[in-house]
Design a protein around this motif. Structure first.
Motif, PDB file in Angstrom:
ATOM      1  N   LEU A 168       0.830  -1.213   0.000  1.00 31.26           N
ATOM      2  CA  LEU A 168       0.000   0.000   0.000  1.00 31.26           C
ATOM      3  C   LEU A 168       0.862   1.261   0.000  1.00 31.26           C
ATOM      4  N   TYR A 169       1.972   1.215   0.727  1.00 33.16           N
ATOM      5  CA  TYR A 169       2.886   2.368   0.738  1.00 33.16           C
ATOM      6  C   TYR A 169       3.449   2.639  -0.663  1.00 33.16           C
ATOM      7  N   ALA A 225      14.001   5.377   7.184  1.00 33.90           N
ATOM      8  CA  ALA A 225      13.074   6.493   7.401  1.00 33.90           C
ATOM      9  C   ALA A 225      11.721   5.928   7.830  1.00 33.90           C
ATOM     10  N   TYR A 226      11.137   6.517   8.846  1.00 35.29           N
ATOM     11  CA  TYR A 226       9.859   6.023   9.367  1.00 35.29           C
ATOM     12  C   TYR A 226       8.699   6.667   8.607  1.00 35.29           C
ATOM     13  N   ILE A 227       7.766   5.836   8.154  1.00 39.49           N
ATOM     14  CA  ILE A 227       6.570   6.308   7.432  1.00 39.49           C
ATOM     15  C   ILE A 227       5.384   6.182   8.390  1.00 39.49           C
ATOM     16  N   PRO A 228       4.962   7.279   9.024  1.00 37.40           N
ATOM     17  CA  PRO A 228       3.918   7.207  10.059  1.00 37.40           C
ATOM     18  C   PRO A 228       2.594   6.592   9.581  1.00 37.40           C
ATOM     19  N   GLU A 229       2.181   6.924   8.355  1.00 31.25           N
ATOM     20  CA  GLU A 229       0.880   6.439   7.864  1.00 31.25           C
ATOM     21  C   GLU A 229       0.796   4.920   7.863  1.00 31.25           C
ATOM     22  N   PHE A 230       1.894   4.266   7.511  1.00 26.54           N
ATOM     23  CA  PHE A 230       1.890   2.807   7.417  1.00 26.54           C
ATOM     24  C   PHE A 230       2.724   2.139   8.531  1.00 26.54           C
ATOM     25  N   LYS A 231       3.253   2.944   9.422  1.00 23.15           N
ATOM     26  CA  LYS A 231       4.013   2.452  10.586  1.00 23.15           C
ATOM     27  C   LYS A 231       5.131   1.490  10.178  1.00 23.15           C
ATOM     28  N   ILE A 232       5.884   1.889   9.144  1.00 20.81           N
ATOM     29  CA  ILE A 232       7.005   1.068   8.667  1.00 20.81           C
ATOM     30  C   ILE A 232       8.252   1.926   8.527  1.00 20.81           C
ATOM     31  N   ALA A 292       3.554   5.678  -5.719  1.00 16.69           N
ATOM     32  CA  ALA A 292       3.502   5.672  -7.190  1.00 16.69           C
ATOM     33  C   ALA A 292       2.312   6.469  -7.732  1.00 16.69           C
ATOM     34  N   GLY A 293       1.354   6.787  -6.846  1.00 15.04           N
ATOM     35  CA  GLY A 293       0.195   7.599  -7.253  1.00 15.04           C
ATOM     36  C   GLY A 293      -0.796   6.873  -8.149  1.00 15.04           C
ATOM     37  N   HIS A 294      -0.949   5.573  -7.950  1.00 11.21           N
ATOM     38  CA  HIS A 294      -1.850   4.805  -8.826  1.00 11.21           C
ATOM     39  C   HIS A 294      -3.327   5.112  -8.534  1.00 11.21           C
ATOM     40  N   GLN A 295      -4.092   5.270  -9.599  1.00 11.75           N
ATOM     41  CA  GLN A 295      -5.516   5.601  -9.458  1.00 11.75           C
ATOM     42  C   GLN A 295      -6.326   4.434  -8.884  1.00 11.75           C
ATOM     43  N   LYS A 323      16.050   4.975   3.485  1.00 12.15           N
ATOM     44  CA  LYS A 323      15.950   6.433   3.296  1.00 12.15           C
ATOM     45  C   LYS A 323      15.893   6.800   1.810  1.00 12.15           C
ATOM     46  N   SER A 324      16.649   6.062   0.998  1.00 11.86           N
ATOM     47  CA  SER A 324      16.665   6.344  -0.452  1.00 11.86           C
ATOM     48  C   SER A 324      15.283   6.143  -1.075  1.00 11.86           C
ATOM     49  N   LEU A 325      14.525   5.193  -0.524  1.00  8.84           N
ATOM     50  CA  LEU A 325      13.174   4.934  -1.041  1.00  8.84           C
ATOM     51  C   LEU A 325      12.202   5.998  -0.541  1.00  8.84           C
ATOM     52  N   ALA A 326      12.326   6.347   0.715  1.00  3.23           N
ATOM     53  CA  ALA A 326      11.407   7.321   1.308  1.00  3.23           C
ATOM     54  C   ALA A 326      11.568   8.711   0.705  1.00  3.23           C
ATOM     55  N   HIS A 327      12.796   9.084   0.407  1.00  5.57           N
ATOM     56  CA  HIS A 327      13.071  10.456  -0.056  1.00  5.57           C
ATOM     57  C   HIS A 327      13.327  10.539  -1.552  1.00  5.57           C
ATOM     58  N   GLY A 328      13.304   9.394  -2.225  1.00  2.99           N
ATOM     59  CA  GLY A 328      13.614   9.378  -3.667  1.00  2.99           C
ATOM     60  C   GLY A 328      12.435   9.778  -4.519  1.00  2.99           C
TER      61      GLY A 328
END
Length: 253
Positions: free
Chosen positions: A204-205, A237-244, A210-213, A248-253
Motif C-alpha cells: 500500500l505504501y 526512514a519512518y513512514i507514520p501512515e503505514f508504521k514502517i 507511485a500515485g496509482h488511481q 531512506k533512499s526509497l522514502a526520499h527518492g
C-alpha cells in the motif's frame, strides 16, 4: 496392433518438451511393464526417478512445471520477479543468467528429479503460506505449454515477501510504478487474504508513492494491517501512515 496404437496415441498426444509423471501415466492405464518396454524401445526416456520425457525432447523448467501443476496437482508456480519477467512486465530489470523463482504451498516439496536436474537457470524454491494457493494467478503459454504463474499484483507481493533480505525494495518500487493497470478487485482479494502484515503495508505504501488511481477503489477497512510498528530495515526512514521503516533512499527518492 493394440499395443502399437497405445504407444502411437501416447506419443501423438504428448506436448513437445512436456514431462509426464510415471504415477500419472499409470493412472492413464500404462503399466510399469509397458513403460519399461517403451524405454527399451527408446520411445521415452527417464528424467530421474518418476518422470518421463518423449525421446528427442529437451528437459525444460516449463515442462517440469507442466507435470507438477497439471498431473501432480501442486500449487508450485513461477513467482516474484520470474513471473513478472515471463509476463513481460519486468523487461527493464536485469536479465541474463538468473535464478528462476518458484513459490509453493508450505507443505509442498519439489520432487528429487526436479531438484537434481541441472537446469539452465538456478532454481530457487520458496515454501510459503502468506497467500492462499490459486488467487491472483494467470495462465501463460511458456514454450508452448499452459503454465499458471503469479499475476502482476501477486508477483509483486511475493517480491515484498522476499524483501529486504532477498529482494531490493527500490526495485520493488520500480516494479510498482509500472503496474498502473491492476484490477482493484484482484488487489482487494489478495490484500484481504494475505497474512503478512509487512507485505500489505509495503504494498500500500508503494502504491500510494507511485500515485496509482486504482488505489482509490480499494476498501482499506476490510484489510487488516496489524498493530504496532514494523522495522523493515535498520537506520531507515519512518513512514507514520503505514508504521514502517523503509530505506531512506526509497522514502526520499
Amino acid at each position: 496392433m493394440e499395443k502399437n496404437n497405445k504407444i502411437n496415441q501416447l506419443l501423438q498426444s504428448w506436448p513437445p518438451n512436456a514431462v509426464y509423471l510415471t504415477a500419472w501415466l499409470k493412472q492413464q492405464g500404462y503399466s510399469t511393464q509397458l513403460l519399461n518396454r517403451y524405454k527399451k524401445s527408446q520411445w521415452i526416456v527417464a528424467l530421474g526417478n518418476g518422470a518421463m520425457l518423449k525421446a528427442g525432447d529437451k528437459p525444460t523448467i516449463a515442462g517440469a512445471l507442466f507435470a507438477l501443476q497439471q498431473q501432480a496437482g501442486l500449487s508450485v508456480h513461477p513467482a516474484a520477479k520470474t513471473a513478472l519477467q515471463l509476463a513481460g512486465k519486468a523487461h527493464y530489470l536485469a536479465m541474463g543468467q538468473q535464478s528462476y523463482i518458484l513459490f509453493g504451498n508450505s507443505k509442498e516439496t519439489l520432487p528429487a528429479w526436479v531438484k537434481k536436474h541441472p537446469w539452465q537457470e538456478e532454481l530457487k524454491y520458496v515454501k510459503s503460506a502468506f497467500l492462499p494457493a490459486g488467487i491472483g494467478m494467470v495462465e501463460q503459454q511458456i514454450m508452448g505449454l499452459p503454465i499458471k504463474i503469479s499475476g502482476a499484483a501477486r508477483a509483486l507481493m511475493e517480491c515484498l515477501y522476499l524483501a529486504p533480505q532477498y529482494q531490493d525494495l527500490q526495485e520493488c518500487y520500480e516494479i510498482m510504478e509500472g503496474l498502473n493497470n491492476l484490477r482493484p478487485k484482484v488487489v482487494q482479494q489478495l490484500l484481504e487474504q494475505c497474512t503478512s502484515i509487512k507485505v500489505k503495508r509495503l504494498f500500500l505504501y508503494l502504491a500510494k508513492k507511485a500515485g496509482h488511481q486504482w488505489l482509490a477503489f480499494l476498501n482499506l477497512e476490510n484489510i487488516y494491517l496489524g498493530k504496532g510498528k514494523r522495522k523493515i530495515v535498520d537506520n531507515g526512514a519512518y513512514i507514520p501512515e503505514f508504521k514502517i521503516t523503509v530505506p531512506k533512499s526509497l522514502a526520499h527518492g
